[in-house]
Design a protein around this motif. Structure first.
Motif, PDB file in Angstrom:
ATOM      1  N   LEU A   1       1.355   1.417  -9.976  1.00  0.00           N
ATOM      2  CA  LEU A   1       0.089   2.135  -9.834  1.00  0.00           C
ATOM      3  C   LEU A   1      -1.104   1.210  -9.602  1.00  0.00           C
ATOM      4  O   LEU A   1      -2.200   1.683  -9.308  1.00  0.00           O
ATOM      5  CB  LEU A   1      -0.153   3.011 -11.066  1.00  0.00           C
ATOM      6  CG  LEU A   1       0.801   4.210 -11.189  1.00  0.00           C
ATOM      7  CD1 LEU A   1       0.621   4.926 -12.511  1.00  0.00           C
ATOM      8  CD2 LEU A   1       0.569   5.186 -10.040  1.00  0.00           C
ATOM      9  N   LYS A   2      -0.919  -0.102  -9.741  1.00  0.00           N
ATOM     10  CA  LYS A   2      -1.998  -1.032  -9.424  1.00  0.00           C
ATOM     11  C   LYS A   2      -2.381  -0.974  -7.956  1.00  0.00           C
ATOM     12  O   LYS A   2      -3.508  -1.289  -7.571  1.00  0.00           O
ATOM     13  CB  LYS A   2      -1.587  -2.463  -9.790  1.00  0.00           C
ATOM     14  CG  LYS A   2      -1.609  -2.760 -11.277  1.00  0.00           C
ATOM     15  CD  LYS A   2      -1.229  -4.217 -11.540  1.00  0.00           C
ATOM     16  CE  LYS A   2      -1.268  -4.534 -13.039  1.00  0.00           C
ATOM     17  NZ  LYS A   2      -0.880  -5.950 -13.313  1.00  0.00           N
ATOM     18  N   THR A   3      -1.434  -0.589  -7.108  1.00  0.00           N
ATOM     19  CA  THR A   3      -1.676  -0.547  -5.669  1.00  0.00           C
ATOM     20  C   THR A   3      -2.263   0.787  -5.219  1.00  0.00           C
ATOM     21  O   THR A   3      -2.511   0.984  -4.036  1.00  0.00           O
ATOM     22  CB  THR A   3      -0.369  -0.787  -4.912  1.00  0.00           C
ATOM     23  OG1 THR A   3       0.568   0.254  -5.247  1.00  0.00           O
ATOM     24  CG2 THR A   3       0.225  -2.144  -5.282  1.00  0.00           C
ATOM     25  N   THR A   4      -2.433   1.707  -6.146  1.00  0.00           N
ATOM     26  CA  THR A   4      -2.989   3.017  -5.809  1.00  0.00           C
ATOM     27  C   THR A   4      -4.226   3.274  -6.668  1.00  0.00           C
ATOM     28  O   THR A   4      -4.575   2.509  -7.552  1.00  0.00           O
ATOM     29  CB  THR A   4      -1.962   4.131  -6.075  1.00  0.00           C
ATOM     30  OG1 THR A   4      -1.785   4.283  -7.490  1.00  0.00           O
ATOM     31  CG2 THR A   4      -0.616   3.797  -5.440  1.00  0.00           C
ATOM     32  N   GLN A   5      -4.844   4.365  -6.395  1.00  0.00           N
ATOM     33  CA  GLN A   5      -6.024   4.753  -7.165  1.00  0.00           C
ATOM     34  C   GLN A   5      -5.667   5.775  -8.242  1.00  0.00           C
ATOM     35  O   GLN A   5      -6.532   6.472  -8.757  1.00  0.00           O
ATOM     36  CB  GLN A   5      -7.081   5.346  -6.209  1.00  0.00           C
ATOM     37  CG  GLN A   5      -7.536   4.383  -5.122  1.00  0.00           C
ATOM     38  CD  GLN A   5      -8.148   3.121  -5.703  1.00  0.00           C
ATOM     39  OE1 GLN A   5      -8.944   3.171  -6.652  1.00  0.00           O
ATOM     40  NE2 GLN A   5      -7.781   1.967  -5.143  1.00  0.00           N
TER      41      GLN A   5
ATOM     42  N   THR B   1       0.834  -1.197   0.000  1.00  0.00           N
ATOM     43  CA  THR B   1       0.000   0.000   0.000  1.00  0.00           C
ATOM     44  C   THR B   1       0.868   1.246   0.000  1.00  0.00           C
ATOM     45  O   THR B   1       2.004   1.231   0.479  1.00  0.00           O
ATOM     46  CB  THR B   1      -0.910   0.017   1.239  1.00  0.00           C
ATOM     47  OG1 THR B   1      -0.092  -0.017   2.415  1.00  0.00           O
ATOM     48  CG2 THR B   1      -1.837  -1.192   1.224  1.00  0.00           C
TER      49      THR B   1
ATOM     50  N   THR C   1      -4.569   7.117 -11.873  1.00  0.00           N
ATOM     51  CA  THR C   1      -4.756   6.715 -13.265  1.00  0.00           C
ATOM     52  C   THR C   1      -3.404   6.585 -13.963  1.00  0.00           C
ATOM     53  O   THR C   1      -2.540   7.445 -13.837  1.00  0.00           O
ATOM     54  CB  THR C   1      -5.612   7.752 -14.022  1.00  0.00           C
ATOM     55  OG1 THR C   1      -6.859   7.904 -13.344  1.00  0.00           O
ATOM     56  CG2 THR C   1      -5.842   7.306 -15.459  1.00  0.00           C
ATOM     57  N   TYR C   2      -3.234   5.486 -14.681  1.00  0.00           N
ATOM     58  CA  TYR C   2      -1.974   5.249 -15.367  1.00  0.00           C
ATOM     59  C   TYR C   2      -1.965   5.967 -16.716  1.00  0.00           C
ATOM     60  O   TYR C   2      -2.866   5.790 -17.541  1.00  0.00           O
ATOM     61  CB  TYR C   2      -1.761   3.749 -15.582  1.00  0.00           C
ATOM     62  CG  TYR C   2      -0.644   3.428 -16.554  1.00  0.00           C
ATOM     63  CD1 TYR C   2       0.683   3.620 -16.187  1.00  0.00           C
ATOM     64  CD2 TYR C   2      -0.931   2.964 -17.840  1.00  0.00           C
ATOM     65  CE1 TYR C   2       1.701   3.330 -17.077  1.00  0.00           C
ATOM     66  CE2 TYR C   2       0.089   2.673 -18.733  1.00  0.00           C
ATOM     67  CZ  TYR C   2       1.402   2.867 -18.345  1.00  0.00           C
ATOM     68  OH  TYR C   2       2.400   2.598 -19.225  1.00  0.00           O
TER      69      TYR C   2
ATOM     70  N   ARG D   1       5.928   1.394 -13.908  1.00  0.00           N
ATOM     71  CA  ARG D   1       4.921   2.354 -13.436  1.00  0.00           C
ATOM     72  C   ARG D   1       3.541   1.714 -13.407  1.00  0.00           C
ATOM     73  O   ARG D   1       2.749   1.945 -12.493  1.00  0.00           O
ATOM     74  CB  ARG D   1       4.929   3.599 -14.338  1.00  0.00           C
ATOM     75  CG  ARG D   1       6.235   4.361 -14.282  1.00  0.00           C
ATOM     76  CD  ARG D   1       6.257   5.542 -15.237  1.00  0.00           C
ATOM     77  NE  ARG D   1       5.279   6.541 -14.858  1.00  0.00           N
ATOM     78  CZ  ARG D   1       4.154   6.782 -15.530  1.00  0.00           C
ATOM     79  NH1 ARG D   1       3.872   6.092 -16.629  1.00  0.00           N
ATOM     80  NH2 ARG D   1       3.321   7.705 -15.120  1.00  0.00           N
ATOM     81  N   ARG D   2       3.232   0.894 -14.415  1.00  0.00           N
ATOM     82  CA  ARG D   2       1.925   0.229 -14.465  1.00  0.00           C
ATOM     83  C   ARG D   2       1.748  -0.694 -13.260  1.00  0.00           C
ATOM     84  O   ARG D   2       0.689  -0.722 -12.624  1.00  0.00           O
ATOM     85  CB  ARG D   2       1.799  -0.560 -15.770  1.00  0.00           C
ATOM     86  CG  ARG D   2       0.384  -1.094 -16.024  1.00  0.00           C
ATOM     87  CD  ARG D   2       0.336  -1.933 -17.304  1.00  0.00           C
ATOM     88  NE  ARG D   2       0.727  -1.170 -18.472  1.00  0.00           N
ATOM     89  CZ  ARG D   2       1.860  -1.326 -19.139  1.00  0.00           C
ATOM     90  NH1 ARG D   2       2.747  -2.235 -18.730  1.00  0.00           N
ATOM     91  NH2 ARG D   2       2.124  -0.608 -20.192  1.00  0.00           N
ATOM     92  N   GLN D   3       2.794  -1.445 -12.942  1.00  0.00           N
ATOM     93  CA  GLN D   3       2.735  -2.352 -11.797  1.00  0.00           C
ATOM     94  C   GLN D   3       2.627  -1.566 -10.495  1.00  0.00           C
ATOM     95  O   GLN D   3       1.869  -1.936  -9.584  1.00  0.00           O
ATOM     96  CB  GLN D   3       3.999  -3.233 -11.775  1.00  0.00           C
ATOM     97  CG  GLN D   3       4.052  -4.231 -10.632  1.00  0.00           C
ATOM     98  CD  GLN D   3       2.959  -5.281 -10.732  1.00  0.00           C
ATOM     99  OE1 GLN D   3       2.526  -5.640 -11.832  1.00  0.00           O
ATOM    100  NE2 GLN D   3       2.501  -5.761  -9.580  1.00  0.00           N
TER     101      GLN D   3
END
Length: 359
Positions: free
Chosen positions: A80-84, A14, A86-87, A76-78
């Motif tokens: 940002l999966k744990t955050t809200q 997180t 936008t990628y 970056r994609r990986q």
């Protein structure tokens, strides 16, 4: 979007908190503007690309994107999966990522490359990394075995009344390294000087037998050098040394190098004449800046060859004579630049600058 702020993640993945990031830029060539000499490219299209600075920068940016964009965006994609968040993929790695929006630290003094309107507004100019403090001597601090070896070689040359030139290429061992050091031995022999061959890549240096053959082949006659006796060119190879200490030695007449910003800075601030043989990256721009300061000349990689040793030797002699002129403004400039409080101390100022973000 993650751009100039990185996310610090806790063990469970997180988001914990964000920190502001800055970019430390080591040479002016990294900040594109009209004052910067554009990259030099080889190959059949190299000449056309080099003559158009905008095209040269575009090609360079494309090369950076090809090298970094895919892996950077996957990371970056990986993340940002744990955050809200936008990628949004990065499409211009150099412009949008390498030069962080949090700030850019220009690690050189204004006399080497002054601020330009095209620079990012967040640039802070801090000086060369490390500390200056005038010329160094062996007694100022403990020296490495290689440095001690070189200083003894230089002391011996001073007793023999023979000048010494230092030859070195970039640490990455470019493809032309072997031919560079072969040309160095030939030029030193023709100039009647001793040579320090500085590289950690031993295979790039000619063998002792080859050095002796080249020395005999290129040794000039006494009348050519206007000397009552002809000094026998001696060479020494060392993998590394304290460059500031070596260039501060009174026996050193000059240095031939690839134009890396660190070597250029030390040579400038020790007042050491330079022959710069740029190969890639920021080296051509650094060479142009040293030439503008009046204590350097430039020879292309193609021209720095054993077959043109005579021309190289003449360039060495011209710079050596210039250094020997009493009261020369250009040669006194080295002492002035080294004494300038903005020349060095960049690392210390950078740390202070970054720590100031949290206050």
């Amino acid at each position: 979007r993650v751009s100039w702020r990185y996310l610090l993640l806790s063990d469970d993945g997180t988001s914990n908190k964000q920190i502001t990031c800055v970019t430390a830029v080591l040479s002016p060539a990294m900040l594109r503007c009209e004052d910067v000499r554009s990259p030099v490219f080889g190959g059949c299209l190299g000449g056309c690309i080099t003559k158009s600075p905008k095209l040269a920068w575009s090609v360079r940016d494309l090369m950076v994107d090809v090298a970094f964009a895919k892996k950077l965006n996957a990371f970056r994609r990986q993340l940002l999966k744990t955050t809200q968040t936008t990628y949004v993929p990065v499409t211009g790695v150099y412009k949008d990522w390498f030069l962080c929006h949090g700030g850019v630290l220009a690690m050189w003094p204004a006399w080497f490359g002054g601020a330009h309107p095209d620079w990012p507004k967040t640039v802070a100019q801090l000086g060369f990394p490390g500390e200056g403090g005038g010329k160094k001597t062996v007694s100022t601090e403990a020296s490495s075995p290689s440095t001690t070896q070189v200083t003894r070689f230089l002391d011996s040359a001073v007793r023999d009344e023979t000048r010494v030139w230092v030859f070195m290429v970039s640490s990455g061992n470019p493809p032309h390294s072997a031919s560079f050091f072969k040309a160095a031995v030939c030029a030193a022999a023709k100039a009647g000087v001793h040579a320090v061959l500085l590289t950690k890549h031993e295979r790039a240096v000619p063998s002792l037998e080859e050095i002796e053959r080249l020395r005999k082949k290129n040794a000039p006659k006494r009348k050519q050098l206007n000397l009552s006796f002809l000094p026998r060119t001696k060479t020494i190879h060392v993998p590394h040394c304290d460059l500031r200490l070596v260039l501060s030695h009174p026996g050193v007449a000059g240095v031939v190098h690839s134009g890396g910003v660190g070597t250029t800075a030390v040579a400038l601030t020790t007042g050491t004449p330079q022959i710069i043989v740029p190969n890639a990256w920021d080296q051509h721009d650094n060479a142009a800046r040293a030439k503008r300061l009046g204590v350097a000349t430039e020879i292309s990689v193609k021209s720095f060859s054993a077959g043109r040793a005579g021309k190289i030797a003449r360039s060495m002699h011209a710079l050596d004579v210039k250094r020997g002129q009493v009261g020369s403004d250009k040669l006194e400039k080295g002492r002035t630049l080294d004494g300038d409080p903005t020349s060095w101390g960049g690392t210390r100022r950078a740390a202070k600058h970054v720590l100031g973000f949290g206050r």
